[in-house]
Motif scaffolding. Structure first.
Motif, short mmCIF file in Angstrom:
data_model
loop_
_atom_site.label_atom_id
_atom_site.label_comp_id
_atom_site.label_asym_id
_atom_site.label_seq_id
_atom_site.Cartn_x
_atom_site.Cartn_y
_atom_site.Cartn_z
N ASP A 15 -8.50 -8.27 0.55
CA ASP A 15 -7.62 -7.68 1.56
C ASP A 15 -7.12 -8.80 2.49
O ASP A 15 -7.82 -9.78 2.72
CB ASP A 15 -8.31 -6.59 2.38
CG ASP A 15 -7.29 -5.62 2.99
OD1 ASP A 15 -7.15 -4.48 2.49
OD2 ASP A 15 -6.62 -6.01 3.98
N PHE A 45 2.41 -5.38 -6.49
CA PHE A 45 0.97 -5.19 -6.74
C PHE A 45 0.73 -4.80 -8.21
O PHE A 45 -0.20 -5.29 -8.84
CB PHE A 45 0.38 -4.12 -5.81
CG PHE A 45 -0.17 -4.70 -4.53
CD1 PHE A 45 0.68 -5.12 -3.52
CD2 PHE A 45 -1.54 -4.87 -4.35
CE1 PHE A 45 0.18 -5.69 -2.35
CE2 PHE A 45 -2.05 -5.42 -3.19
CZ PHE A 45 -1.19 -5.83 -2.19
N TYR A 101 7.32 -14.41 -2.60
CA TYR A 101 7.10 -13.21 -3.42
C TYR A 101 8.24 -13.07 -4.44
O TYR A 101 8.00 -12.82 -5.61
CB TYR A 101 7.08 -11.94 -2.56
CG TYR A 101 5.89 -11.71 -1.65
CD1 TYR A 101 4.70 -12.40 -1.79
CD2 TYR A 101 5.97 -10.76 -0.63
CE1 TYR A 101 3.62 -12.15 -0.94
CE2 TYR A 101 4.90 -10.50 0.21
CZ TYR A 101 3.73 -11.21 0.06
OH TYR A 101 2.68 -10.94 0.90
N ALA A 153 -7.51 -12.54 1.58
CA ALA A 153 -6.40 -13.26 0.96
C ALA A 153 -5.21 -12.33 0.82
O ALA A 153 -5.35 -11.11 0.84
CB ALA A 153 -6.81 -13.76 -0.43
N CYS A 178 -8.19 -3.83 -0.62
CA CYS A 178 -9.37 -2.95 -0.69
C CYS A 178 -9.65 -2.18 0.60
O CYS A 178 -10.43 -1.22 0.56
CB CYS A 178 -10.59 -3.74 -1.12
SG CYS A 178 -11.10 -5.01 0.06
C1 LIG Z 1 -3.03 1.86 1.32
S1 LIG Z 1 -4.26 0.84 2.14
C2 LIG Z 1 -5.58 1.05 0.99
C3 LIG Z 1 -6.91 0.75 1.57
C4 LIG Z 1 -8.08 1.15 0.66
N1 LIG Z 1 -7.92 0.57 -0.66
C5 LIG Z 1 -8.20 2.65 0.54
O1 LIG Z 1 -7.85 3.17 -0.51
O2 LIG Z 1 -8.63 3.32 1.51
C6 LIG Z 1 -3.59 -0.72 1.85
C7 LIG Z 1 -4.40 -1.97 2.22
O3 LIG Z 1 -3.60 -3.06 1.80
C8 LIG Z 1 -3.87 -4.17 2.62
N2 LIG Z 1 -2.80 -5.14 2.35
C9 LIG Z 1 -1.49 -5.05 2.71
N3 LIG Z 1 -0.80 -6.10 2.20
C10 LIG Z 1 -1.70 -6.86 1.50
C11 LIG Z 1 -1.59 -8.05 0.74
N4 LIG Z 1 -0.42 -8.69 0.58
N5 LIG Z 1 -2.71 -8.55 0.15
C12 LIG Z 1 -3.91 -7.92 0.31
N6 LIG Z 1 -4.06 -6.79 1.02
C13 LIG Z 1 -2.97 -6.25 1.60
C14 LIG Z 1 -3.96 -3.57 4.01
O4 LIG Z 1 -4.64 -4.42 4.91
C15 LIG Z 1 -4.70 -2.25 3.68
O5 LIG Z 1 -6.09 -2.42 3.86
#
Ligand SMILES: C[S@@+](CC[C@H](N)C(=O)[O-])C[C@H]1O[C@@H](n2cnc3c(N)ncnc32)[C@H](O)[C@@H]1O
Length: 174
Positions: A74, A153, A136, A95, A51
């Motif tokens: 996140d 995802f 994974y 998480a 998020c």
């Molecule tokens: C493309 S950004 C999107 C952020 C937000 N949703 C936006 O649209 O502005 C991706 C987000 O994925 C988070 N992230 C990366 N790997 C992750 C994981 N395995 N589980 C949860 N969050 C993750 C990062 O910390 C980052 O905040």
């Protein structure tokens, strides 16, 4: 630094965010995607995986009201803190979404997952330890070759939907 995605000795915020695929989604795109996701009932359960500072939950609440149950996840503690400040009525969890298992399914899953091939910091944009990558691989049926994290995802999000639930993600053309 509380999880093993975060123990690469990364220096500043920018470097950490790059390794997590963090990119802010333009607000026009957020609003367009939220417009596709009108709730079918007075109260729906909505999830924004990865998020960041929760732009999708925030736009959803603005457009459709705050009676809905809003959940964000996140892996980055700094992003979690920002999201909690931005939308205090939501439940924001720190998480790894790809290993996270909620107790109830969702009506709507919406957001912008991270993109990039997963691997060690010397070769790949999305940094994970070998052990995490192995976990994974075991978990995702769609995993093939040099897998892009957004595929995992999508697979996990589809599994977390109710039978009539909807997934609204923005992903690369690949
Ligand atoms: C493309 S950004 C999107 C952020 C937000 N949703 C936006 O649209 O502005 C991706 C987000 O994925 C988070 N992230 C990366 N790997 C992750 C994981 N395995 N589980 C949860 N969050 C993750 C990062 O910390 C980052 O905040």
């Amino acid at each position: 630094m509380t999880n093993d995605r975060m123990t690469w000795g990364l220096q500043g915020d920018a470097e950490r965010q790059r390794a997590l695929g963090a990119i802010a989604t333009p607000s026009d795109l957020v609003n367009f995607m939220v417009s596709l996701a009108a709730p079918s009932r007075p109260r729906v359960r909505v999830l924004e995986p990865a998020c960041g500072d929760a732009p999708f939950l925030s736009a959803f609440a603005e457009r459709y009201g705050s009676l809905h149950e809003l959940v964000g996840v996140d892996i980055d503690p700094a992003a979690v803190e920002q999201a909690r400040r931005r939308i205090p009525s939501a439940t924001i969890l720190e998480a790894d979404f790809l290993l996270w298992q909620p107790s109830e399914p969702f009506d709507l899953i919406i957001g912008n997952p991270p993109y990039g091939i997963i691997g060690d910091a010397s070769h790949y944009p999305i940094h994970v330890f070998k052990e995490r990558k192995r976990l994974y691989k075991r978990r995702f049926q769609t995993w093939r070759g040099k897998f892009n994290i957004y595929g995992a995802f999508i697979e996990h999000a589809v599994r977390l939907l109710r039978p009539d639930g909807r997934l609204v993600f923005v992903v690369p053309a690949t």
